[in-house]
Scaffold this active site. Sequence first.
Site, PDB file in Angstrom:
ATOM      1  N   GLY A  13       0.758  -1.176   0.096  1.00 26.68           N
ATOM      2  CA  GLY A  13      -0.048  -0.076  -0.055  1.00 26.68           C
ATOM      3  C   GLY A  13       0.822   1.245   0.136  1.00 26.68           C
ATOM      4  N   SER A  14       2.190   1.168  -0.556  1.00 21.88           N
ATOM      5  CA  SER A  14       2.722   2.322  -0.373  1.00 21.88           C
ATOM      6  C   SER A  14       2.234   3.516  -1.505  1.00 21.88           C
ATOM      7  CB  SER A  14       4.372   2.195  -0.639  1.00 21.88           C
ATOM      8  OG  SER A  14       4.712   1.970  -2.074  1.00 21.88           O
ATOM      9  N   LEU A  94      -8.933  -7.380 -13.973  1.00 15.89           N
ATOM     10  CA  LEU A  94     -10.289  -7.080 -14.101  1.00 15.89           C
ATOM     11  C   LEU A  94     -11.304  -7.766 -15.050  1.00 15.89           C
ATOM     12  CD1 LEU A  94      -9.957  -3.186 -13.345  1.00 15.89           C
ATOM     13  CD2 LEU A  94     -10.162  -5.257 -11.541  1.00 15.89           C
ATOM     14  N   ASN A 108      -4.231   2.448 -13.231  1.00 16.22           N
ATOM     15  CA  ASN A 108      -3.309   1.515 -12.668  1.00 16.22           C
ATOM     16  C   ASN A 108      -1.894   1.971 -12.596  1.00 16.22           C
ATOM     17  OD1 ASN A 108      -2.389  -1.084 -11.956  1.00 16.22           O
ATOM     18  ND2 ASN A 108      -1.546  -1.580 -13.817  1.00 16.22           N
ATOM     19  N   HIS A 110       2.261   0.872 -12.712  1.00 15.92           N
ATOM     20  CA  HIS A 110       3.046  -0.530 -13.134  1.00 15.92           C
ATOM     21  C   HIS A 110       4.291  -0.030 -13.266  1.00 15.92           C
ATOM     22  CE1 HIS A 110       3.812  -4.587 -14.518  1.00 15.92           C
ATOM     23  NE2 HIS A 110       4.458  -4.039 -15.521  1.00 15.92           N
ATOM     24  N   GLU A 143      -9.456  -4.421 -20.164  1.00 15.62           N
ATOM     25  CA  GLU A 143      -9.693  -5.824 -19.640  1.00 15.62           C
ATOM     26  C   GLU A 143      -8.131  -6.442 -19.819  1.00 15.62           C
ATOM     27  OE1 GLU A 143     -11.705  -5.667 -23.492  1.00 15.62           O
ATOM     28  OE2 GLU A 143     -11.668  -4.295 -21.774  1.00 15.62           O
ATOM     29  N   ASP A 146      -2.072  -5.072 -17.660  1.00 21.12           N
ATOM     30  CA  ASP A 146      -0.944  -3.896 -17.817  1.00 21.12           C
ATOM     31  C   ASP A 146      -1.196  -3.198 -19.165  1.00 21.12           C
ATOM     32  OD1 ASP A 146      -0.197  -4.157 -15.087  1.00 21.12           O
ATOM     33  OD2 ASP A 146       1.066  -5.743 -15.956  1.00 21.12           O
ATOM     34  N   GLU A 175       7.197   6.128  -8.899  1.00 26.79           N
ATOM     35  CA  GLU A 175       5.746   5.592  -9.074  1.00 26.79           C
ATOM     36  C   GLU A 175       4.970   6.567  -8.065  1.00 26.79           C
ATOM     37  OE1 GLU A 175       4.824   1.388  -8.101  1.00 26.79           O
ATOM     38  OE2 GLU A 175       6.778   0.699  -8.695  1.00 26.79           O
TER      39      GLU A 175
END
Length: 202
Positions: A13-14, A94, A108, A110, A143, A146, A175
């Site tokens: 969770g960073s 997903l 997202n 990555h 869908e 990445d 990130e």
Amino acid sequence: MTKRIGVLLSGRGSNFEALAESVAAGRIPNAEIAIVISNREGAPGIDRAKTRGIATRVIPSKGLEREVYDRQVGAVLDEYKVDLICLAGYMRLLSPYFVAQFPNRILNIHPSLLPSFPGLESQRQALEYGVKFAGCTVHFVDENLDAGPIIVQAVVPVKDDDTEASLSERILKEEHRIYSEAVRIVLEGKYKIAGRRVLRVT
Ligand code: GAR
């Protein structure tokens, strides 16, 4: 009006924490994190959210068919009236159902310069391939794994003495920076999508 962010995570969770910091510091203006959902029990990210007084839900995904699970998650996101969904180390693909429910509203992060090195252990893949530049990507989610139009990327040079851990650490720092930047761009609506290209508009 305050935009409501829902965060989905599976572990540390960073990236969630970096988003929460940016919201608190005004780097992501007019926004709040409304709910943090984990598909794994005991995800440290959930404790981090609780510490910040943010609502949390653990919805275990084990053994559930993808769409059945995603409907449960979607119901909670609806309950919290979420405008934008941020995947932050959410290690699940997903379903097309879920993606269609939230068109261009799922982001997202990555740890590679996509489309290189999708999937797991991207930093290790980059080192083993021998690239001189690694990095990270924030993109809209479709869908596929990445994939989806790229919003922001950051480049991280690979050093000769890098290990997976040292490279991952430098990428993670980037990130944390670019996820907030991408969320701000999307929430402010200062972009348009042309094919696969996300273009800034002022
Ligand atoms: C981050 O490095 C993120 O980019 C990666 O998982 C890590 C989660 O760390 N995500 C993926 O690989 C998605 N395919 P965090 O829980 O500390 O944010």
